[in-house]
Design a protein around this motif. Structure first.
Motif, PDB file in Angstrom:
ATOM      1  N   ARG A 136     -36.347  18.745 -20.912  1.00  0.00           N
ATOM      2  CA  ARG A 136     -36.692  19.714 -21.959  1.00  0.00           C
ATOM      3  C   ARG A 136     -38.178  20.057 -21.943  1.00  0.00           C
ATOM      4  O   ARG A 136     -38.565  21.197 -22.178  1.00  0.00           O
ATOM      5  CB  ARG A 136     -36.292  19.180 -23.339  1.00  0.00           C
ATOM      6  N   ASN A 137     -39.016  19.055 -21.646  1.00  0.00           N
ATOM      7  CA  ASN A 137     -40.461  19.275 -21.632  1.00  0.00           C
ATOM      8  C   ASN A 137     -40.970  19.732 -20.266  1.00  0.00           C
ATOM      9  O   ASN A 137     -42.171  19.999 -20.114  1.00  0.00           O
ATOM     10  CB  ASN A 137     -41.191  18.000 -22.050  1.00  0.00           C
ATOM     11  N   ARG A 138     -40.051  19.778 -19.290  1.00  0.00           N
ATOM     12  CA  ARG A 138     -40.400  20.182 -17.911  1.00  0.00           C
ATOM     13  C   ARG A 138     -41.518  19.314 -17.348  1.00  0.00           C
ATOM     14  O   ARG A 138     -42.491  19.796 -16.776  1.00  0.00           O
ATOM     15  CB  ARG A 138     -40.785  21.660 -17.870  1.00  0.00           C
ATOM     16  N   THR A 139     -41.344  18.018 -17.518  1.00  0.00           N
ATOM     17  CA  THR A 139     -42.299  17.048 -17.003  1.00  0.00           C
ATOM     18  C   THR A 139     -41.573  16.061 -16.089  1.00  0.00           C
ATOM     19  O   THR A 139     -40.354  15.896 -16.196  1.00  0.00           O
ATOM     20  CB  THR A 139     -42.968  16.267 -18.154  1.00  0.00           C
ATOM     21  N   SER A 172     -34.965  29.830 -27.277  1.00  0.00           N
ATOM     22  CA  SER A 172     -34.934  28.515 -27.946  1.00  0.00           C
ATOM     23  C   SER A 172     -33.487  28.049 -28.112  1.00  0.00           C
ATOM     24  O   SER A 172     -33.000  27.859 -29.240  1.00  0.00           O
ATOM     25  CB  SER A 172     -35.628  28.577 -29.311  1.00  0.00           C
ATOM     26  N   ASP A 199     -33.387  13.392 -20.562  1.00  0.00           N
ATOM     27  CA  ASP A 199     -33.223  14.560 -21.434  1.00  0.00           C
ATOM     28  C   ASP A 199     -34.588  15.088 -21.878  1.00  0.00           C
ATOM     29  O   ASP A 199     -34.880  16.287 -21.776  1.00  0.00           O
ATOM     30  CB  ASP A 199     -32.373  14.148 -22.645  1.00  0.00           C
ATOM     31  N   LYS A 200     -35.448  14.196 -22.349  1.00  0.00           N
ATOM     32  CA  LYS A 200     -36.765  14.607 -22.838  1.00  0.00           C
ATOM     33  C   LYS A 200     -37.617  15.202 -21.721  1.00  0.00           C
ATOM     34  O   LYS A 200     -38.296  16.225 -21.907  1.00  0.00           O
ATOM     35  CB  LYS A 200     -37.473  13.411 -23.471  1.00  0.00           C
ATOM     36  N   ALA A 201     -37.594  14.589 -20.547  1.00  0.00           N
ATOM     37  CA  ALA A 201     -38.390  15.083 -19.424  1.00  0.00           C
ATOM     38  C   ALA A 201     -37.936  16.480 -19.002  1.00  0.00           C
ATOM     39  O   ALA A 201     -38.761  17.356 -18.710  1.00  0.00           O
ATOM     40  CB  ALA A 201     -38.293  14.118 -18.248  1.00  0.00           C
ATOM     41  N   CYS A 236     -31.839  25.330 -27.897  1.00  0.00           N
ATOM     42  CA  CYS A 236     -31.500  24.094 -28.603  1.00  0.00           C
ATOM     43  C   CYS A 236     -31.367  24.313 -30.109  1.00  0.00           C
ATOM     44  O   CYS A 236     -30.562  23.672 -30.776  1.00  0.00           O
ATOM     45  CB  CYS A 236     -32.559  23.034 -28.303  1.00  0.00           C
ATOM     46  N   HIS A 247     -43.974   9.032 -10.716  1.00  0.00           N
ATOM     47  CA  HIS A 247     -43.584  10.270 -11.372  1.00  0.00           C
ATOM     48  C   HIS A 247     -42.554  10.992 -10.512  1.00  0.00           C
ATOM     49  O   HIS A 247     -42.868  11.454  -9.406  1.00  0.00           O
ATOM     50  CB  HIS A 247     -44.807  11.160 -11.617  1.00  0.00           C
ATOM     51  N   ASN A 274     -29.289  16.043 -30.151  1.00  0.00           N
ATOM     52  CA  ASN A 274     -30.367  16.244 -31.108  1.00  0.00           C
ATOM     53  C   ASN A 274     -29.810  16.806 -32.410  1.00  0.00           C
ATOM     54  O   ASN A 274     -28.795  17.515 -32.401  1.00  0.00           O
ATOM     55  CB  ASN A 274     -31.421  17.211 -30.556  1.00  0.00           C
TER      56      ASN A 274
END
Length: 336
Positions: free
Chosen positions: A239-242, A312, A235-237, A314, A250, A14
């Motif tokens: 970071r977003n804890r999803t 934070s 990576d996105k999942a 990142c 899922h 990022n």
């Protein structure tokens, strides 16, 4: 808009940036370090209702155009998503496009001091190039930006300065800390007493969060019987804890993170060898987008040392770079 100091951490995963807003607060921004070739369908609609279909900027370098920004495509039909994972990353057009994207989205037009970071093992190799490439009048298809001076620092130094600024008196000049910056492609660490860095015990190496993401992708592919494309979605999942959406299923990634943990062992062992004895260490500070992924392995390696994941993580280096640049500029002005 003119700003005294602007900090950019162009990471492999990022691109993060920070500057001091007119209110005195620190403003930050972040978008994926992807720079695919510009899409002819960037704009949708016609006539008076034409608008940007995604939150991107088209950056022009020579005769080529690149898309960068928060709305950039995370995956591509044939895998060409504009990600550059190479040790000479800073020499690439991708790096320049991402840096220019940070300038564009912030709205700055004149910077007295631009602060950039490099992995520890590449600092001496590429710092002169960055200073020459990004000093002066820059043009990338969105007007001109003037940079008076470029300052290049080792990436983990940003987190060290931020930790000092946050902890105040708890971070004494004689206290020794190790700052570990777990990036997307590299992991770097600095061994520092106060702000004095011991280069002989500091270091870095290729091997960051992307290795874990790729291992998770391989494990899911084995379990599901189908290839997983685009580790950026993993990576996105995380970071977003999803959960990760895979063919309308899922998938909880936590078990896969645990199964991928042996990947970290080699990096941590290299750090242990370089750092040596740690009985006098006050704490180990973890930063970077992959900090949480490496925390358990580092705790196992150093069970008697306080391990702190910076707030934070990142954005930690970019925020710290800003403080480094502001302190340096203030010293120069006092001297003048």
């Amino acid at each position: 808009m003119k700003t005294p100091v602007f900090a950019i951490d162009v990471g492999y995963g990022n691109t993060k940036y920070a500057w001091r807003a007119t209110s005195g607060t620190v403003a930050t921004g972040m978008f994926p370090s992807l720079a695919p070739m510009a899409d002819l369908d960037t704009f949708v609609g016609d006539g008076d209702v034409a608008m940007l279909s995604r939150e991107i900027a088209v950056v022009t370098l020579g005769n080529l155009e690149y898309e960068v920004g928060p709305g950039v495509r995370l995956t591509a039909a044939y895998g060409e998503n504009g990600r550059a994972l190479a040790d000479d990353y800073v020499l690439s057009d991708n790096y320049a496009a991402l840096l220019f994207g940070a300038l564009h989205f912030s709205g700055v037009t004149h910077i007295e001091r631009l602060v950039l970071g490099l992995p520890v093992h590449n600092l001496n190799k590429y710092s002169a190039f960055l200073k020459e490439r990004f000093t002066g009048e820059l043009s990338f298809g969105h007007g001109k930006v003037v940079v008076d001076r470029v300052m290049v620092v080792p990436q983990p130094l940003g987190s060290l300065v931020l930790a000092k600024n946050s902890r105040g008196k708890d971070f004494g000049p004689d206290d020794t800390h190790i700052v570990v910056d777990v990036g997307y492609f590299t992991t770097d660490w600095v061994f520092a007493t106060g702000f004095s860095v011991d280069n002989s015990r500091s270091g870095g190496m290729p091997g960051g969060a992307s290795q874990i993401y790729q291992r998770i992708a391989n494990l899911i592919a084995h379990d599901e019987g189908d290839e997983v494309n685009g580790i950026e979605l993993i990576d996105k999942a995380l970071r977003n804890r999803t959960p990760l959406l895979f063919y309308n299923k899922h998938i909880d990634l936590a078990p896969y993170v645990e199964r991928a943990s042996p990947i970290v062992a080699g990096v941590v062992k290299e750090m242990q060898t370089k750092v040596g004895r740690v009985s006098g260490i006050r704490s180990i500070i973890l930063s970077g987008g992959g900090a949480v992924l490496y925390a358990a392995a580092i705790r196992r390696a150093y069970p008697r040392i306080v391990i702190e994941v910076i707030d934070s993580p990142c954005l930690a280096n970019a925020r710290g770079f800003l403080l480094v640049g502001e302190a340096g500029l203030a010293r120069e002005r006092r001297a003048a």
